[in-house]
Design a protein around this motif. Sequence first.
Motif, PDB file in Angstrom:
ATOM      1  N   GLU A 197      90.772  75.392  42.550  1.00 36.50           N
ATOM      2  CA  GLU A 197      91.007  76.793  42.913  1.00 36.50           C
ATOM      3  C   GLU A 197      92.426  77.173  42.569  1.00 36.50           C
ATOM      4  O   GLU A 197      93.371  76.546  43.012  1.00 36.50           O
ATOM      5  N   LEU A 198      92.542  78.219  41.769  1.00 33.51           N
ATOM      6  CA  LEU A 198      93.872  78.716  41.425  1.00 33.51           C
ATOM      7  C   LEU A 198      94.542  79.266  42.675  1.00 33.51           C
ATOM      8  O   LEU A 198      93.920  79.986  43.451  1.00 33.51           O
ATOM      9  N   GLN A 199      95.793  78.906  42.886  1.00 32.21           N
ATOM     10  CA  GLN A 199      96.556  79.440  44.013  1.00 32.21           C
ATOM     11  C   GLN A 199      97.541  80.482  43.473  1.00 32.21           C
ATOM     12  O   GLN A 199      98.099  80.301  42.393  1.00 32.21           O
ATOM     13  N   ASP A 220      88.375  89.470  33.203  1.00 26.98           N
ATOM     14  CA  ASP A 220      87.962  88.826  34.463  1.00 26.98           C
ATOM     15  C   ASP A 220      88.568  87.437  34.631  1.00 26.98           C
ATOM     16  O   ASP A 220      88.420  86.831  35.687  1.00 26.98           O
ATOM     17  N   THR A 221      89.177  86.925  33.597  1.00 24.21           N
ATOM     18  CA  THR A 221      89.780  85.594  33.673  1.00 24.21           C
ATOM     19  C   THR A 221      91.234  85.689  33.211  1.00 24.21           C
ATOM     20  O   THR A 221      91.592  85.182  32.147  1.00 24.21           O
ATOM     21  N   PRO A 222      92.071  86.351  34.018  1.00 22.53           N
ATOM     22  CA  PRO A 222      93.439  86.649  33.574  1.00 22.53           C
ATOM     23  C   PRO A 222      94.301  85.403  33.360  1.00 22.53           C
ATOM     24  O   PRO A 222      95.363  85.489  32.752  1.00 22.53           O
ATOM     25  N   TYR A 223      93.825  84.239  33.831  1.00 21.61           N
ATOM     26  CA  TYR A 223      94.599  83.011  33.652  1.00 21.61           C
ATOM     27  C   TYR A 223      94.412  82.405  32.259  1.00 21.61           C
ATOM     28  O   TYR A 223      95.110  81.475  31.885  1.00 21.61           O
ATOM     29  N   LEU A 224      93.456  82.935  31.473  1.00 20.98           N
ATOM     30  CA  LEU A 224      93.170  82.310  30.170  1.00 20.98           C
ATOM     31  C   LEU A 224      94.357  82.314  29.227  1.00 20.98           C
ATOM     32  O   LEU A 224      94.595  81.341  28.507  1.00 20.98           O
TER      33      LEU A 224
END
Lengths: 261, 283
Positions: free
Chosen positions: A180-182, A104-108
């Motif tokens: 907020e991630l863009q 759920d947090t693919p940016y990690l």
Amino acid sequence: MPEASTPDFHGAFCSALAGRPESLGPWLPAAGGDGLSVYRNTILKGAIDVLAAAYGTVARVVGEDWLRAAAADYVRERPPTRPSMLDYGADFPEWLAAFPPARDTPYLGGVALLDRLWNRAYFAADAEAITASAVTRLSPDELGATTARLNPSAGLAAFDQTIASLWLAQRREGDFRGFELQAQPEYALVVRVGGDVELHRLGPGGYGFLRACEAGETLLRAAERALDAEPQADLEALVALCIQVGAFSALVSASDQGSPE
Amino acid sequence: MNPQATAGLGLKPQHYPEALASEAAGLWVEAHPENYMCAGGPRLAWLEAIRERRPISLHGVGLSLASDEDPDPSHLAALGRLADRFQPFLVSEHLAWSQRGGVYRPDLLPFPRTRAALDRIAANVGRMQDALGRQVLIENPALYLPLEGHDFGEVDFLRELTRRTGCGLLLDVNNVYVSANNLGFSAESYIDSVPGALVGEVHLAGHAPDDGGSSLLIDTHGRPVAPAVWALYERLLRRIGPRPTLIERDDDIPGFADLMSERDRADRLMADVRSPKGQTVHA
């Protein structure tokens, strides 16, 4: 009492640590399992502490407890191999990117990669940075026959989201709430000059340029790569920025290539 | 008497600036070499700056001298490079193991003190001393398991190790206290039986009860030195005199001043045994 017990004992102790305390039977006939848990806990904590320190931004994004729980899984899969653990967990970013609870947090994985580049830069060999004049005095012919060696601390990363900005917000402001991630590409150079590790955001041209330099391409070829990636890039400004932030430690002319340092 | 028979502090990165700036007389610092086995960067630069003002001790945790495998030659070489560069006044390691079968377990693991173990560990201490070209000190471990199969008591084993290799001892008073509690022996008797001439350094640290609910004490290095450990230290000092003494703190690390106050206490206790209270020293 076991005779010449040392060789067998170590294997038995490792088995006991791995959950088979009966392996230690000849040396531990009585109940003494509490002590084994102390060793198990200390070993696990020692490795987790290293990861928690190396991946501090990840810890701030997901919380210390979440990171330590994930790190415990990582440690069990990939325990330390060497007593100097400064480099331990180098592949934690890729591991974390594929870690099911992080789906759920693919940016990690990207945040972890920037922590890793920071840590790597911190312990990398010291190097002087080259000056702008060293490059500007090169003739066009020389540009086609010169490579720029990256600073040993330099590391590059490319993202399809604004992960470098997220990482910077967390590191600088200590808070990413409201961030907020863009869905917008970002490129980063992490490099240490003197004692200070810095992250610099680059354009696609700067990233292409440095990747080409890293691969040993000449400055001329690297400039072409920069323009391939970003046709409207201002090459002069781009090179000046790379030099200013200390991305390069040496210029090497083609005639010197292959000669030992 | 050892010229560095003063008290030192374990060096932590968060205390670099204060350790460098401190004007405390006799202060020395101890570093874990494993944390400095890097190509460059601020840690080495800080250690270099501090070394210009202070004696440094290198206290290894990873050479795994009591393993059934040989010490890792690359680790030993890296330790040698640090010792060459920083010229420590003391170098020490543990009577324990941590490396086996390509896995490093960040702890100090126990073993039965057999004759075979003594042969192997003596050979490993010899390798270490040969590689560094100097004497090293070996530290007594904190123990948690009532192992059977020993041929020697710990003090006898250490005495024999020093006899065979010429190494000295690093006596960790907190480890004696913790092991005595965990294995059920008298810490006082242990302290009284250590040959004073072999002790080149003393460690003091904090411990904690096992939060797993057992009656074990854990050598956490996460608290101030306990009163009972200070008492054992005084008992040791009265018998053998001052030795370079280190306050170790590796977890839940407080401010530099807090650690310095423990360090100053060790220094005062050493001063007391140099000129005992109640005796007037006439110039």
